[in-house]
Design an enzyme around this catalytic site. Structure first.
Site, PDB file in Angstrom:
ATOM      1  N   CYS A   6      -1.674  -8.454  -6.454  1.00  0.00           N
ATOM      2  CA  CYS A   6      -0.607  -8.076  -5.530  1.00  0.00           C
ATOM      3  C   CYS A   6      -0.739  -6.590  -5.235  1.00  0.00           C
ATOM      4  O   CYS A   6      -1.144  -5.807  -6.101  1.00  0.00           O
ATOM      5  CB  CYS A   6       0.761  -8.384  -6.153  1.00  0.00           C
ATOM      6  SG  CYS A   6       2.170  -7.866  -5.133  1.00  0.00           S
ATOM      7  N   ASP A  15       9.639 -10.515 -13.342  1.00  0.00           N
ATOM      8  CA  ASP A  15       9.042  -9.463 -12.525  1.00  0.00           C
ATOM      9  C   ASP A  15       9.429  -8.088 -13.072  1.00  0.00           C
ATOM     10  O   ASP A  15       9.763  -7.940 -14.253  1.00  0.00           O
ATOM     11  CB  ASP A  15       9.462  -9.643 -11.061  1.00  0.00           C
ATOM     12  CG  ASP A  15       8.439  -9.086 -10.080  1.00  0.00           C
ATOM     13  OD1 ASP A  15       8.443  -7.877  -9.831  1.00  0.00           O
ATOM     14  OD2 ASP A  15       7.631  -9.884  -9.558  1.00  0.00           O
ATOM     15  N   ASP A  16       9.386  -7.074 -12.234  1.00  0.00           N
ATOM     16  CA  ASP A  16       9.612  -5.679 -12.617  1.00  0.00           C
ATOM     17  C   ASP A  16      10.955  -5.520 -13.338  1.00  0.00           C
ATOM     18  O   ASP A  16      11.936  -6.170 -12.997  1.00  0.00           O
ATOM     19  CB  ASP A  16       9.599  -4.828 -11.348  1.00  0.00           C
ATOM     20  CG  ASP A  16       9.339  -3.362 -11.617  1.00  0.00           C
ATOM     21  OD1 ASP A  16       9.342  -2.958 -12.790  1.00  0.00           O
ATOM     22  OD2 ASP A  16       9.144  -2.625 -10.631  1.00  0.00           O
ATOM     23  N   TRP A  24       2.356  -3.341   6.156  1.00  0.00           N
ATOM     24  CA  TRP A  24       3.185  -3.939   5.127  1.00  0.00           C
ATOM     25  C   TRP A  24       4.196  -4.887   5.777  1.00  0.00           C
ATOM     26  O   TRP A  24       4.850  -4.548   6.760  1.00  0.00           O
ATOM     27  CB  TRP A  24       3.932  -2.854   4.343  1.00  0.00           C
ATOM     28  CG  TRP A  24       4.880  -3.441   3.336  1.00  0.00           C
ATOM     29  CD1 TRP A  24       4.588  -3.888   2.088  1.00  0.00           C
ATOM     30  CD2 TRP A  24       6.280  -3.683   3.540  1.00  0.00           C
ATOM     31  NE1 TRP A  24       5.712  -4.395   1.483  1.00  0.00           N
ATOM     32  CE2 TRP A  24       6.777  -4.287   2.351  1.00  0.00           C
ATOM     33  CE3 TRP A  24       7.161  -3.468   4.589  1.00  0.00           C
ATOM     34  CZ2 TRP A  24       8.107  -4.658   2.195  1.00  0.00           C
ATOM     35  CZ3 TRP A  24       8.486  -3.848   4.431  1.00  0.00           C
ATOM     36  CH2 TRP A  24       8.954  -4.420   3.245  1.00  0.00           C
ATOM     37  N   ASP A  55       4.818  -9.371   1.162  1.00  0.00           N
ATOM     38  CA  ASP A  55       6.197  -9.246   0.688  1.00  0.00           C
ATOM     39  C   ASP A  55       7.181  -9.884   1.665  1.00  0.00           C
ATOM     40  O   ASP A  55       8.349 -10.086   1.331  1.00  0.00           O
ATOM     41  CB  ASP A  55       6.565  -7.770   0.503  1.00  0.00           C
ATOM     42  CG  ASP A  55       6.050  -7.202  -0.808  1.00  0.00           C
ATOM     43  OD1 ASP A  55       5.622  -7.992  -1.669  1.00  0.00           O
ATOM     44  OD2 ASP A  55       6.078  -5.968  -0.979  1.00  0.00           O
ATOM     45  N   ASP A  80       0.220  -5.694  -9.901  1.00  0.00           N
ATOM     46  CA  ASP A  80       0.643  -5.072  -8.646  1.00  0.00           C
ATOM     47  C   ASP A  80       0.004  -3.697  -8.465  1.00  0.00           C
ATOM     48  O   ASP A  80      -0.530  -3.092  -9.415  1.00  0.00           O
ATOM     49  CB  ASP A  80       2.169  -4.955  -8.620  1.00  0.00           C
ATOM     50  CG  ASP A  80       2.744  -5.116  -7.220  1.00  0.00           C
ATOM     51  OD1 ASP A  80       2.007  -4.911  -6.237  1.00  0.00           O
ATOM     52  OD2 ASP A  80       3.939  -5.447  -7.102  1.00  0.00           O
ATOM     53  N   LYS A 138       1.153 -11.019 -13.040  1.00  0.00           N
ATOM     54  CA  LYS A 138       1.135 -10.551 -11.650  1.00  0.00           C
ATOM     55  C   LYS A 138       0.807  -9.064 -11.674  1.00  0.00           C
ATOM     56  O   LYS A 138       1.609  -8.245 -12.114  1.00  0.00           O
ATOM     57  CB  LYS A 138       2.481 -10.800 -10.969  1.00  0.00           C
ATOM     58  CG  LYS A 138       2.496 -10.364  -9.501  1.00  0.00           C
ATOM     59  CD  LYS A 138       3.725 -10.853  -8.771  1.00  0.00           C
ATOM     60  CE  LYS A 138       3.647 -10.490  -7.291  1.00  0.00           C
ATOM     61  NZ  LYS A 138       4.742 -11.080  -6.506  1.00  0.00           N
TER      62      LYS A 138
END
Length: 689
Positions: free
Chosen positions: A490, A332-333, A167, A512, A444, A442
């Site tokens: 993602c 996003d989130d 990561w 990321d 994820d 997106k």
């Protein structure tokens, strides 16, 4: 092109520059003949009459020569197919017939009630291979069902290239001499993984632009394995497919079948650069949806706001994003359920009523009115224990009976192999995309499988395969129902990048890690197999607060991100007016060069190993160079860059300096005028005149 011998036992598949040949002996042994430079059918037939070598009983003449070795019989290599029934294990197959349709060849074999079909198809110089297993007999278990085995010519000194990482440090290129035994890479995590991309390349003496390179890439988004073996007689084979080990893929009852993912192979004599350009062209033409349409410049709010979002705040960011030329605004989130942190709300895909009291439609329409598309973030395969979904259906997750349910990032993995889970997600996501004018998703996936159990299921191991098949089904259904919506793959950055998911998404999130210097090595590795058209890259704030706190100029950040699909992820509400003005200029420049970057041929002029690194994109009569000066010692002069792919008889004008160049252009003055010091970058454009 497919050619077949008169006796129907030798087959030759050819692309523009390469050929692939195989032959069936009188004893129904399927042998590999040739993979490399283009040959004729007569050449393949001449290779087919060569006898197999004789060995003592400790070795097999088939090993290293069979096209698709199965378990059982006179074989000792790793089997591509391993089958078990209640009575026996292994395969003793016989040839049935061959079929052809266009450039696809199908070879059909039978072992009792099991039908095995080997598929071959040419896409340019890429050969796609996969296998269909159709059970017409008693129940059986597939312990292993690889997509293909690739056999390399007899050479000495093979070198193996692979992409490894973790990561925040994905897709880094590693090269080492191949030695006797096996080199195994893969993922046992339920997704493609950050640790390896499912690609390998082998060469003996290739450079960036010269020499033969053999590459293989697997199209599967779950657990997988590729094994590169140098056998005792020095022959080399590459085996790959879904699943990491041989503990069991699926049970096939009578009437059931399994189609393996594609394992694609490419031969190139243009070095690693030529191989990369061929892989890129293949994906743009045959894999990535709508690849002829350039991807828009996006803004993503995550690093600006994280979970602390509201409609008013997003509207402010949208205005600033539109002012610098952004074309796609992404929330996003944090927009759904009780999602005010990563501890709750995941799985409840309805807008948070406190943050978006009228749903997402008002913000989406406002974004559209600003001239941008509107996008959202989702993570459908996961659930927080603190969610309405989990409270209603705690049995919908992967878990082992009587064991603690392991949480990573405070979340569990939904069991998509269950029909009810898959249908629930389809209904929720379809309703979500119908509730507002959403143009982009997106998608994820922020944790690996850990407790991959399915209490009550007779064969729980099937969730490893069926989860991926359900993911593909969901993406296919959503794309069909909402053809105007683009999708990005993602997985905490680059944890799910492969030919399988790229066949269903428009781009992928590369890492990321948005530090522009780190990104150069990540993007260099990514480019070995995948095109810039699929590689999302963001400009974020400096210093880079997420990972290393390194400071870098806006110029360096933009030129780094302009090597792929440009995005902006910084907190635009905190940028000064001069920064916003400069950002607008970079966005405008990117739009000018975007067709070259996203659809042009890539030439890696200098790798990112310190000092000066550069890439070149060529499309038609135009070329653009992105160059980065990472460090400079003792005031050494900058080296000139010799450009590639240009017409040696033509003249080219440098748009930055007005200079006229001829032949194999050496970019030197453009670098001197463009690069001022360490961590600096330049964009140099040339046009044929």
């Amino acid at each position: 092109m497919l050619e077949i011998s008169d006796n129907g036992r030798t087959w030759l598949l050819s692309g523009p520059t390469s050929s692939y040949a195989l032959h069936l002996t009188d004893g129904d042994e399927l042998l590999h003949l040739h993979w490399g430079p283009r040959i004729g059918l007569a050449d393949a037939e001449a290779l087919a009459v060569r006898p197999l070598p004789e060995y003592w009983p400790f070795e097999s003449p088939l090993d290293g020569r069979e096209e698709y070795p199965v378990e059982g019989g006179p074989r000792f290599v790793r089997p591509a197919l391993s089958v078990r029934t209640d009575e026996r294990r292994g395969t003793e197959w016989s040839f049935e017939r061959h079929e052809s349709e266009g450039d696809e060849l199908r070879l059909r074999f039978r072992d009792g009630g099991l039908n095995v079909t080997l598929h071959y198809r040419t896409r340019g110089d890429v050969v796609e291979r996969w296998v269909t297993l159709d059970n017409r007999g008693t129940d059986l278990e597939l312990l292993r069902a690889d997509s293909a085995v690739w056999t390399l010519p007899d050479r000495e000194g093979w070198r193996l290239s692979q992409l490894h990482g973790r990561w925040g440090a994905e897709s880094r290129l590693a090269q080492a001499p191949l030695t006797y035994g096996e080199k195994v890479i893969g993922s046992r995590r339920g997704h493609t993984g950050h640790q390896h991309l499912p690609w390998v390349a082998l060469d003996t003496d290739a450079t960036e632009e010269r020499g033969e390179v053999y590459g293989c890439a697997l199209g599967w988004s779950g657990s997988w394995r590729i094994a590169v073996a140098q056998l005792p007689d020095a022959r080399v084979q590459v085996t790959g497919g879904a699943g990491y080990d041989d503990s069991g893929l699926l049970r096939l009852a009578a009437g059931e079948s399994f189609v393996t993912p594609v394992f694609a192979g490419l031969w190139s004599d243009g070095g690693f650069g030529g191989a990369s350009r061929a892989w890129h062209a293949y994906q743009r033409a045959y894999v990535i949806p709508d690849a002829d349409r350039d991807r828009p410049v996006l803004f993503n709010c995550w690093e600006a706001t994280e979970f602390d979002i509201s409609e008013e705040q997003q509207s402010l960011l949208a205005r600033r994003a539109a002012a610098i030329g952004v074309e796609l605004f992404v929330v996003d989130d944090g927009w759904f359920g009780t999602r005010t942190s990563d501890r709750a709300g995941l799985g409840d895909w309805t807008p948070n009523p406190d943050r978006f009291p009228s749903g997402l439609r008002p913000l989406a329409e406002y974004v559209h009115a600003l001239g941008m598309q509107f996008g959202i973030w989702v993570e459908p395969e996961m659930v927080n224990p603190d969610s309405d979904l989990y409270r209603a259906h705690p049995d919908w997750v992967q878990y082992q009976s009587g064991r603690k349910r392991t949480e990573f990032r405070n979340q569990l993995v939904l069991n998509l192999a269950r029909d009810d889970v898959r249908e629930y997600l389809w209904e929720r996501l379809d309703a979500l995309l119908s509730s507002a004018p959403i143009d982009y998703v997106k998608w994820d996936f922020n944790r690996c499988f850990s407790d991959a159990g399915w209490p009550g299921e007779a064969y729980p191991q099937r969730l490893w395969v069926d989860h991926v098949r359900a993911l593909y089904d969901l993406l296919d259904r959503l794309r069909a129902a909402h053809p105007g919506v683009a999708f990005e793959s993602c997985s905490g950055g680059g944890g799910r990048i492969d030919l399988g998911v790229l066949g269903r998404t428009d781009q992928v999130w590369t890492s990321d890690n948005t530090d522009p210097l780190d990104r150069l090595a990540i993007q260099h590795g990514f480019s070995q197999i995948h095109p810039a058209r699929a590689m999302a890259a963001w400009v974020t704030d400096s210093p880079n607060a997420m990972l290393n706190h390194r400071a870098s100029s806006l110029r360096f950040r933009f030129v780094s991100a302009m090597a792929g699909v440009l995005g902006v992820g910084g907190d635009l509400a905190q940028w000064a007016e001069e920064e916003l003005a400069e950002a607008g200029e970079w966005v405008a420049l990117y739009k000018e060069i975007r067709p070259l970057v996203q659809r042009g041929d890539l030439y890696r002029l200098r790798p990112p190993r310190g000092g000066l690194s550069a890439v070149q994109y060529l499309l038609g009569d135009e070329t653009v160079v992105l160059a980065w000066l990472q460090a400079q010692s003792y005031g050494e002069p900058l080296p000139a860059l010799r450009l590639r792919g240009l017409d040696p008889t033509a003249a080219y004008e440098c748009l930055e300096t007005g200079e006229i160049h001829r032949g194999a252009v050496l970019v030197h003055h453009g670098l001197r005028t463009g690069l001022k010091g360490d961590l600096d970058a330049a964009v140099i454009r040339l046009r044929r005149i």
